[in-house]
Every structure is written in structure tokens, then in C-alpha cells.
Design a protein around this motif. Structure first.
Motif, PDB file in Angstrom:
ATOM      1  N   VAL A   1       2.300  27.378   7.241  1.00  0.00           N
ATOM      2  CA  VAL A   1       2.021  26.413   8.525  1.00  0.00           C
ATOM      3  C   VAL A   1       2.268  24.874   7.202  1.00  0.00           C
ATOM      4  O   VAL A   1       3.099  23.694   7.622  1.00  0.00           O
ATOM      5  N   SER A   2       2.043  25.009   6.423  1.00  0.00           N
ATOM      6  CA  SER A   2       1.908  23.735   5.577  1.00  0.00           C
ATOM      7  C   SER A   2       3.333  23.292   5.556  1.00  0.00           C
ATOM      8  O   SER A   2       4.236  22.567   5.343  1.00  0.00           O
ATOM      9  N   LEU A   3       4.161  24.289   5.289  1.00  0.00           N
ATOM     10  CA  LEU A   3       5.719  24.003   5.256  1.00  0.00           C
ATOM     11  C   LEU A   3       6.745  23.774   6.507  1.00  0.00           C
ATOM     12  O   LEU A   3       7.240  22.917   6.748  1.00  0.00           O
ATOM     13  N   GLU A   4       5.618  24.604   7.407  1.00  0.00           N
ATOM     14  CA  GLU A   4       6.465  24.317   8.597  1.00  0.00           C
ATOM     15  C   GLU A   4       7.102  22.781   8.930  1.00  0.00           C
ATOM     16  O   GLU A   4       7.024  22.230   9.873  1.00  0.00           O
ATOM     17  N   GLN A   5       5.240  22.365   9.010  1.00  0.00           N
ATOM     18  CA  GLN A   5       5.227  21.234   9.840  1.00  0.00           C
ATOM     19  C   GLN A   5       5.686  20.094   9.332  1.00  0.00           C
ATOM     20  O   GLN A   5       5.696  18.970   9.722  1.00  0.00           O
TER      21      GLN A   5
ATOM     22  N   SER B   1      12.570  12.534   4.429  1.00  0.00           N
ATOM     23  CA  SER B   1      12.937  13.394   4.938  1.00  0.00           C
ATOM     24  C   SER B   1      11.736  14.203   5.498  1.00  0.00           C
ATOM     25  O   SER B   1      10.953  14.702   6.437  1.00  0.00           O
ATOM     26  N   ASN B   2      10.893  13.802   4.386  1.00  0.00           N
ATOM     27  CA  ASN B   2       9.191  14.562   4.571  1.00  0.00           C
ATOM     28  C   ASN B   2       8.167  14.529   3.394  1.00  0.00           C
ATOM     29  O   ASN B   2       8.878  13.545   1.867  1.00  0.00           O
ATOM     30  N   GLN B   3       6.954  14.784   3.050  1.00  0.00           N
ATOM     31  CA  GLN B   3       6.105  14.641   1.652  1.00  0.00           C
ATOM     32  C   GLN B   3       5.227  15.538   2.288  1.00  0.00           C
ATOM     33  O   GLN B   3       4.574  15.840   2.876  1.00  0.00           O
ATOM     34  N   LEU B   4       4.829  16.235   0.920  1.00  0.00           N
ATOM     35  CA  LEU B   4       3.949  17.013   0.805  1.00  0.00           C
ATOM     36  C   LEU B   4       2.580  16.419   0.039  1.00  0.00           C
ATOM     37  O   LEU B   4       3.184  16.305  -0.656  1.00  0.00           O
ATOM     38  N   THR B   5       1.622  16.547   0.357  1.00  0.00           N
ATOM     39  CA  THR B   5       0.361  16.102  -0.505  1.00  0.00           C
ATOM     40  C   THR B   5      -0.340  17.109  -1.546  1.00  0.00           C
ATOM     41  O   THR B   5      -0.640  17.113  -2.417  1.00  0.00           O
ATOM     42  N   ARG B   6      -0.121  18.810  -1.416  1.00  0.00           N
ATOM     43  CA  ARG B   6      -0.296  19.323  -2.267  1.00  0.00           C
ATOM     44  C   ARG B   6       0.500  20.431  -1.979  1.00  0.00           C
ATOM     45  O   ARG B   6       0.366  21.071  -1.611  1.00  0.00           O
TER      46      ARG B   6
ATOM     47  N   ASN C   1       1.457  -0.996  -0.140  1.00  0.00           N
ATOM     48  CA  ASN C   1       0.013   0.319   0.024  1.00  0.00           C
ATOM     49  C   ASN C   1       0.879   1.834   0.027  1.00  0.00           C
ATOM     50  O   ASN C   1       0.147   2.404   0.092  1.00  0.00           O
ATOM     51  N   GLU C   2       1.788   1.197  -1.027  1.00  0.00           N
ATOM     52  CA  GLU C   2       2.833   2.288  -0.602  1.00  0.00           C
ATOM     53  C   GLU C   2       2.767   2.832  -2.335  1.00  0.00           C
ATOM     54  O   GLU C   2       2.599   2.199  -3.296  1.00  0.00           O
ATOM     55  N   SER C   3       2.995   4.306  -1.997  1.00  0.00           N
ATOM     56  CA  SER C   3       3.050   4.702  -3.699  1.00  0.00           C
ATOM     57  C   SER C   3       4.829   5.239  -4.078  1.00  0.00           C
ATOM     58  O   SER C   3       4.687   6.527  -3.018  1.00  0.00           O
ATOM     59  N   PRO C   4       4.845   5.309  -4.527  1.00  0.00           N
ATOM     60  CA  PRO C   4       5.936   6.697  -5.234  1.00  0.00           C
ATOM     61  C   PRO C   4       5.729   7.792  -5.279  1.00  0.00           C
ATOM     62  O   PRO C   4       4.890   8.016  -5.908  1.00  0.00           O
ATOM     63  N   LEU C   5       6.487   8.430  -4.716  1.00  0.00           N
ATOM     64  CA  LEU C   5       6.562  10.038  -4.850  1.00  0.00           C
ATOM     65  C   LEU C   5       7.528  10.715  -5.682  1.00  0.00           C
ATOM     66  O   LEU C   5       8.203  10.099  -5.772  1.00  0.00           O
TER      67      LEU C   5
ATOM     68  N   LYS D   1      -5.417   5.614   5.377  1.00  0.00           N
ATOM     69  CA  LYS D   1      -4.605   7.191   4.362  1.00  0.00           C
ATOM     70  C   LYS D   1      -3.203   6.201   4.848  1.00  0.00           C
ATOM     71  O   LYS D   1      -2.663   5.905   5.409  1.00  0.00           O
ATOM     72  N   LYS D   2      -3.118   5.937   2.962  1.00  0.00           N
ATOM     73  CA  LYS D   2      -2.113   5.523   2.477  1.00  0.00           C
ATOM     74  C   LYS D   2      -0.815   6.069   2.388  1.00  0.00           C
ATOM     75  O   LYS D   2      -0.916   7.616   2.252  1.00  0.00           O
ATOM     76  N   ARG D   3       0.923   5.408   2.433  1.00  0.00           N
ATOM     77  CA  ARG D   3       1.779   6.659   2.549  1.00  0.00           C
ATOM     78  C   ARG D   3       1.948   6.703   0.397  1.00  0.00           C
ATOM     79  O   ARG D   3       1.457   5.781   0.236  1.00  0.00           O
ATOM     80  N   GLY D   4       2.081   8.330   1.179  1.00  0.00           N
ATOM     81  CA  GLY D   4       2.275   8.328  -0.448  1.00  0.00           C
ATOM     82  C   GLY D   4       1.265   9.236  -1.171  1.00  0.00           C
ATOM     83  O   GLY D   4       1.034  10.083  -2.286  1.00  0.00           O
ATOM     84  N   SER D   5      -0.478   9.057  -0.495  1.00  0.00           N
ATOM     85  CA  SER D   5      -1.744   8.990  -1.127  1.00  0.00           C
ATOM     86  C   SER D   5      -1.674  10.789  -0.735  1.00  0.00           C
ATOM     87  O   SER D   5      -1.133  11.083   0.423  1.00  0.00           O
TER      88      SER D   5
END
Length: 315
Positions: free
Chosen positions: A110-114, A75-80, A47-51, A311-315
Motif C-alpha cells: 500500500v505504501s508503494l501503490e499510493q 514524481s513522488n516522495q516517500l517519508t519512510r 518551508n521546503e526540504s530537499p530530499l 506538514k511541510k514539503r519533504g518532511s
């Protein structure tokens, strides 16, 4: 058998996903070549999605015949936008058309700081503003600098030349992955194309060597620029905070977090608690009223959200 597996692992190439399109992942290897790959089935089972932005290992018998084998820890991932391992987030805010909005700016911050991504605020379209409009935004820019943010505010009636933009950006982006964020019409594409006149063409088409032709679908793609990688993305202004706990929100407002250390009660969220140092600082004017208002608005949004499951990884 173990020795055979190790030899197979040693033969894998290292690279980074620079684009995902129609089930294919385009990986730039360490020597700069770009390979078209399909992911192993194991990712779907996990249930992983490459990004885009993922550092990976892959095998390839040809440029267009590769297999994505492993994904390194992010190290991090953004969803949008959907991109991983981001170093710096450049927030493009226009002074006019659309008008400058501290509410939208704070949501981007906030979206970047988190995700522990370094923010840079770039204010565009200063040449469209009159003196009163410019001075109002300049006051805001000075405040954001005061609390620790890098703010680029060109002079009024001045359009930056390419060399000036390169000088401002060069040291920030070299050997880093940068995401440009901004609502439609804020001047993001204009700024990117000022850095490289051919950039729009690079984003709009896929290399003919991959045999994929042109695509009209908007997608995240990493583009080499100024010695680093730029993620150009469609403009958007809807930002959600599904992964932040109410108790952690203050960390995303540096001046509120720092002042909150002086609150009488441990765990104070600076909302209705007595003897709150943050509310005292707002009343004194050392914390801007608009920042506190935006903090409370996002806090209430988090407190009132419905739980999400599966919620899956990379979704």
C-alpha cells in the motif's frame, strides 16, 4: 537584468541528490562527479526540504563548494525511507527469522501503490524453511502473482549466486531509482551485498575526496548498481498512512479496486454497505480473505486517525 539572470540560470549544473548528511547535500552531476552543496536560504523560507533522489540544479566553484539552487518537480516522495522520485520498490520479506507476514507485506504494498511506485516482492531465507513452510508461502506468492505483482521466490534449499541475482534484477533496475524495503533481519543487506561484495563498504563510508570521513549515523544514500541507483535504508516495520483518504484506499489493492467497479453503490468502501461486489468475491474465494482483512484494518486505521496540520514539503 533579465538577460543576466538567464545567463546565470544557463550556467547551472543538473544533478541528483544522492545523500543528505549534517546539513550538506551531495549531488551527482550528469558527468558522474559528486559535489558537496548547501541549500539556498529560499528553501527554508518556503518551508521546503530537499530530499535524496531530488533532481536539482546547482552551482559550484569546487567539488566541496556548491550551492543547491533549484528542485525540480517530484514524481513522488516517500517519508519512510525519505527519498523522492522512486521508480521501483523492492520489498524484502523473509520466509523465516522473522517469519513471513502477509499483513506487513500488504502494508508495504500500500505504501508503494499510493505513490505509484512499481512493487517487486523478493522472498529470502527459503533455504531455512522446511517443505511445509515453503509450500505455505508459495501459495501466497502465487496469489500475489495472480493479482499482478512480480514475486521472486527462490527454490527451497537454494541460495542464489551473484550472477543469478543480477539476471533477475538487471532489467528492472537499469536507469531507474530503486528502494529496498524490509524489516530488520529480513536479509536485505545480504541480498544487496550479493549484488556487490563492496556495497557495504560503499554505504558505510563517505568519499575521502569530500573530506567528510566515516559516519555511523544511519541515513538514506543512493548507491550506483546494475546501471541504476539503489537506496539502502535501515530496516523498519512501522508504516503509517497519513496521506491516504478512506475513499482512495481500494486503489492500493488492485483486485479490490477492480472488483469494486461492480458494487451497486457508487462510493462503496466495501465495509458495511449492502450489495458489495467485493464482499461477495471474498465469500466466493476470488479475493483472498487475508487481503480483505488487511484492507479493512488499514481502512479503520485511516478512519480513526487524528488530523495533522502544518506538514511541510519533504518532511
Amino acid at each position: 537584468m533579465t538577460e543576466f539572470k538567464q545567463k546565470g540560470r544557463d550556467s547551472l549544473k543538473n544533478g541528483r541528490i544522492i545523500k543528505a548528511l549534517s546539513g550538506f547535500y551531495y549531488i551527482q552531476s550528469e558527468d558522474g562527479k559528486i559535489y558537496q552543496t548547501k541549500p539556498r536560504g529560499i528553501f527554508r523560507k518556503r518551508n521546503e526540504s530537499p530530499l535524496v533522489g531530488d533532481e536539482v540544479k546547482f552551482s559550484a566553484s569546487a567539488i566541496t563548494e556548491g550551492t543547491l539552487e533549484e528542485i525540480s518537480q517530484r514524481s513522488n516522495q516517500l517519508t519512510r525511507p525519505t527519498v523522492a522520485n522512486v521508480d521501483i520498490g523492492v520489498i524484502i520479506m523473509s520466509l523465516k527469522d522473522p517469519d513471513f507476514s502477509t499483513s506487513l507485506l500488504d502494508r508495504y504494498l500500500v505504501s508503494l501503490e499510493q505513490h505509484h511506485i512499481q512493487p517487486v516482492i523478493w522472498i529470502t531465507k527459503t533455504d531455512l524453511a522446511d517443505e511445509k513452510e515453503y509450500e505455505k508461502v508459495k501459495v501466497h506468492a502465487d496469489y500475489y502473482r495472480k493479482i499482478g505483482y512480480e514475486v521472486i521466490l527462490p527454490e527451497r534449499d537454494k541460495v542464489l549466486e551473484q550472477v543469478e541475482v543480477e539476471d533477475l534484477f538487471g532489467s528492472m533496475i537499469t536507469k531507474r531509482l530503486a528502494v529496498f524495503l524490509g524489516q530488520s533481519g529480513a536479509g536485505k543487506s545480504t541480498l544487496l551485498n550479493r549484488l556487490d561484495a563492496n556495497l557495504q563498504l560503499k554505504i558505510g563510508e563517505t568519499s575521502k575526496s569530500l573530506g567528510r570521513g566515516r559516519h555511523t549515523t544511519r541515513h538514506v544514500e543512493l548507491v550506483p548498481l546494475l546501471g541504476g541507483l539503489i537506496a539502502d535504508t535501515p530496516g523498519f516495520s512501522a508504516i503509517e498512512f497519513d496521506d491516504i483518504a478512506a475513499a482512495d484506499l481500494a486503489v492500493c489493492f488492485p483486485e479490490i479496486w477492480e472488483t469494486g467497479r461492480e458494487c451497486r453503490f457508487k462510493g462503496c468502501v466495501h465495509q458495511n454497505e449492502p450489495n458489495c461486489a467485493v464482499k461477495t468475491a471474498v465469500n466466493k474465494g476470488t479475493i483472498a480473505q487475508h487481503r480483505y482483512d488487511h484492507y479493512l484494518s488499514i481502512l479503520e486505521e485511516i478512519q480513526n486517525r487524528k488530523p495533522r496540520y502544518g506538514k511541510k514539503r519533504g518532511s
